[in-house]
Design a protein around this motif. Structure first.
Motif, PDB file in Angstrom:
ATOM      1  N   ARG A   1       1.994  -6.030 -10.746  1.00 36.38           N
ATOM      2  CA  ARG A   1       1.260  -7.296 -10.775  1.00 36.38           C
ATOM      3  C   ARG A   1       2.011  -8.406 -10.045  1.00 36.38           C
ATOM      4  N   ASP A  45      -3.460  -9.817  -6.876  1.00 28.93           N
ATOM      5  CA  ASP A  45      -4.919  -9.875  -6.766  1.00 28.93           C
ATOM      6  C   ASP A  45      -5.587  -8.498  -6.798  1.00 28.93           C
ATOM      7  N   ALA A  46      -4.804  -7.442  -6.971  1.00 29.16           N
ATOM      8  CA  ALA A  46      -5.365  -6.084  -6.938  1.00 29.16           C
ATOM      9  C   ALA A  46      -6.199  -5.818  -8.191  1.00 29.16           C
ATOM     10  N   ARG A  47      -7.458  -5.456  -8.009  1.00 30.85           N
ATOM     11  CA  ARG A  47      -8.356  -5.204  -9.139  1.00 30.85           C
ATOM     12  C   ARG A  47      -8.154  -3.829  -9.766  1.00 30.85           C
ATOM     13  N   HIS A  48      -7.751  -2.855  -8.938  1.00 28.10           N
ATOM     14  CA  HIS A  48      -7.685  -1.467  -9.407  1.00 28.10           C
ATOM     15  C   HIS A  48      -6.260  -1.038  -9.748  1.00 28.10           C
ATOM     16  N   LEU A  49      -5.357  -1.984  -9.808  1.00 26.07           N
ATOM     17  CA  LEU A  49      -3.943  -1.681  -9.943  1.00 26.07           C
ATOM     18  C   LEU A  49      -3.642  -0.851 -11.193  1.00 26.07           C
ATOM     19  N   PHE A  77      -1.919   0.311  -2.955  1.00 27.53           N
ATOM     20  CA  PHE A  77      -2.032  -0.880  -3.803  1.00 27.53           C
ATOM     21  C   PHE A  77      -2.378  -2.097  -2.956  1.00 27.53           C
ATOM     22  N   GLU A  78      -1.792  -2.175  -1.769  1.00 31.43           N
ATOM     23  CA  GLU A  78      -2.097  -3.297  -0.872  1.00 31.43           C
ATOM     24  C   GLU A  78      -3.572  -3.311  -0.485  1.00 31.43           C
ATOM     25  N   ARG A  79      -4.153  -2.134  -0.310  1.00 37.19           N
ATOM     26  CA  ARG A  79      -5.571  -2.024   0.050  1.00 37.19           C
ATOM     27  C   ARG A  79      -6.480  -2.037  -1.176  1.00 37.19           C
ATOM     28  N   ASP A  80      -5.870  -2.115  -2.365  1.00 36.09           N
ATOM     29  CA  ASP A  80      -6.614  -2.182  -3.637  1.00 36.09           C
ATOM     30  C   ASP A  80      -7.605  -1.024  -3.753  1.00 36.09           C
ATOM     31  N   HIS A 134       1.450  -7.334  -6.312  1.00 32.40           N
ATOM     32  CA  HIS A 134       0.045  -7.318  -5.867  1.00 32.40           C
ATOM     33  C   HIS A 134      -0.823  -8.072  -6.893  1.00 32.40           C
ATOM     34  N   SER A 154      -9.394   2.192  -5.376  1.00 30.41           N
ATOM     35  CA  SER A 154      -9.674   2.769  -6.686  1.00 30.41           C
ATOM     36  C   SER A 154      -9.222   4.227  -6.677  1.00 30.41           C
TER      37      SER A 154
END
Length: 234
Positions: free
Chosen positions: A174, A179-183, A87-90, A177, A92
């Motif tokens: 959320r 700012d994570a787009r793929h969360l 999740f930290e590395r976002d 993280h 997919s």
């Protein structure tokens, strides 16, 4: 199975002229919150082995609670790196599964081998979606299960995860993280096209998913035995 996440038998899937046997291979998410009815029901399955794909931290946080009659637990931590790091590395789902295929091949072979050696067997992780999804898909592919059935079994997971569970987990993630787009995809989704891409990638690189497992040490006699125990001819 009250309290179980994404618990199911993978029996009944088409495999050429055969079909996967019921009561041999089960898959699941966490088994930490089972009530007494679910524990008794799972105890009645006659499980001889549980394959736990989680790391030590996850297992300590949510210890599996099963009846004493359930057989041995085999630990195969499937991720190189913590769940939080993805999740930290976002990452997919596509990235996560590529990471698993590239970095955890010997561990994936260990999961398939654990299924070959002892049945009935349950394979599980936390959600029963990604680690369990990929390792069970490879096990089914090695047994000769039809690709459409493998993909459909993987995709079925999203419909078994409750909206309340998904909402609670996504809200917590959320906060951690933002700012994570793929969360949300990483936490809740199992789209068919992602598993199809995994299988296509293995065909392109190795010739087939079973050849990927062979390249990482799975023996031909183990593949023959897997097909014998998992598939019944019609």
């Amino acid at each position: 199975m009250p309290g179980a996440v994404n618990f199911r038998d993978v029996g009944g899937l088409p495999a050429g002229t055969g079909v996967t046997r019921t009561g041999v291979l089960f898959r699941s998410g966490t088994l930490a919150r089972l009530d007494s009815v679910a524990r008794a029901a799972i105890g009645g399955l006659g499980l001889r082995r549980v394959v736990d794909l989680r790391d030590e931290e996850e297992a300590r946080a949510e210890p599996t609670v099963l009846e004493p009659a359930v057989g041995e637990t085999v630990r195969v931590p499937l991720f190189l790196g913590s769940v939080a790091s993805f999740f930290e590395r976002d990452m997919s789902l596509h990235d996560l599964y590529a990471h698993m295929i590239d970095e955890s091949a010997p561990r994936l072979v260990s999961v398939v081998r654990a299924v070959v050696e002892t049945q009935p067997v349950l394979v599980h992780c936390t959600a029963g979606k990604d680690r369990t999804g990929v390792s069970v898909a490879l096990t089914l592919a090695a047994a000769g299960v039809d690709e459409d059935a493998i993909v459909a079994d993987y995709a079925r997971t999203a419909s078994t995860l409750s909206p309340e569970r998904n909402r609670r987990i996504v809200e917590w993630l959320r906060r951690v993280h933002p700012d994570a787009r793929h969360l949300e995809e990483l936490a809740t989704a199992s789209p068919a096209h992602v598993m199809r891409e995994v299988l296509e990638r293995l065909r392109d690189a190795y010739g087939s998913p079973v050849d990927y497992l062979r390249a990482s040490g799975l023996r031909d006699d183990e593949i023959v035995e897997l097909r014998r125990v998992l598939v019944a001819q019609r």
